[in-house]
Design a protein around this motif. Structure first.
Motif, PDB file in Angstrom:
ATOM      1  N   HIS A  16     -59.453  69.348 -30.968  1.00  0.00           N
ATOM      2  CA  HIS A  16     -60.454  68.443 -30.379  1.00  0.00           C
ATOM      3  C   HIS A  16     -61.817  69.104 -30.224  1.00  0.00           C
ATOM      4  O   HIS A  16     -62.817  68.426 -30.070  1.00  0.00           O
ATOM      5  N   SER A  17     -61.833  70.424 -30.273  1.00  0.00           N
ATOM      6  CA  SER A  17     -63.125  71.104 -30.131  1.00  0.00           C
ATOM      7  C   SER A  17     -63.832  71.311 -31.479  1.00  0.00           C
ATOM      8  O   SER A  17     -64.955  71.757 -31.517  1.00  0.00           O
ATOM      9  N   VAL A  18     -63.148  70.981 -32.586  1.00  0.00           N
ATOM     10  CA  VAL A  18     -63.819  71.040 -33.891  1.00  0.00           C
ATOM     11  C   VAL A  18     -64.665  69.772 -34.004  1.00  0.00           C
ATOM     12  O   VAL A  18     -64.122  68.676 -34.057  1.00  0.00           O
ATOM     13  N   PRO A  19     -65.999  69.910 -34.011  1.00  0.00           N
ATOM     14  CA  PRO A  19     -66.882  68.753 -33.852  1.00  0.00           C
ATOM     15  C   PRO A  19     -66.686  67.629 -34.864  1.00  0.00           C
ATOM     16  O   PRO A  19     -66.581  66.473 -34.493  1.00  0.00           O
ATOM     17  N   SER A  20     -66.585  67.944 -36.135  1.00  0.00           N
ATOM     18  CA  SER A  20     -66.560  66.864 -37.121  1.00  0.00           C
ATOM     19  C   SER A  20     -65.147  66.353 -37.406  1.00  0.00           C
ATOM     20  O   SER A  20     -64.972  65.383 -38.123  1.00  0.00           O
ATOM     21  N   LEU A  21     -64.124  67.021 -36.820  1.00  0.00           N
ATOM     22  CA  LEU A  21     -62.755  66.691 -37.190  1.00  0.00           C
ATOM     23  C   LEU A  21     -62.326  65.311 -36.703  1.00  0.00           C
ATOM     24  O   LEU A  21     -61.806  64.504 -37.477  1.00  0.00           O
TER      25      LEU A  21
END
Length: 149
Positions: A16-21
């Motif tokens: 959830h902290s990977v921005p574009s994921l």
């Protein structure tokens, strides 16, 4: 046990902290018409939805070539129509190679068909050329006059 459990929690937290994921997940889910089912476990999805999810997983990396092995197998007529429409919409941006026995669906989906019989190329051409091909009619489409082979 303990370490693995912790690791899994950390893993999901980092997703959830990977921005574009999550953006990419949303976009791909929309592409395969599963946005309304994103909160459901896969086990609760209908058969056709599971197949769409598989296509979505393949699309998630934005491939330029997609190989689909019998994407219409085991589907109800309605699921087939929906999946053909889905495949048409995702085919615009990429090359797709589809292996399937559902000739009618393939005729409306693809630009070029290669018909194999017992591992050998029987015919190759556009859907209209394949429909008109006597060898293909004999082998797959029930003979020239439509009688059942």
């Amino acid at each position: 046990g303990e370490a693995r459990g912790k690791f899994r929690l950390d893993l999901f937290k980092s997703i959830h902290s990977v921005p574009s994921l999550s953006e990419q997940v949303e976009r791909t889910a929309a592409l395969v018409n599963l946005t309304a089912r994103l909160d459901r476990p896969v086990s609760e999805l209908a058969y056709g939805e599971k197949r769409r999810l598989e296509i979505g997983l393949a699309l998630a990396t934005s491939p330029s070539l997609l190989l689909l092995d019998e994407p219409l197998a085991g589907m109800s007529p309605r699921e087939r129509v929906e999946t053909v429409a889905l495949l048409k919409s995702i085919a615009r941006a990429r090359t797709m190679i589809i292996i399937d026995h559902d000739m009618d669906s393939l005729f409306e989906l693809v630009e070029k068909i290669t018909v194999l019989q017992e591992g050998r190329v029987l015919a190759e051409g556009t859907p209209s050329e394949i429909k008109a091909n006597a060898k293909v009619q004999e082998a797959y489409l029930g003979g020239v006059h439509g009688e059942v082979a």
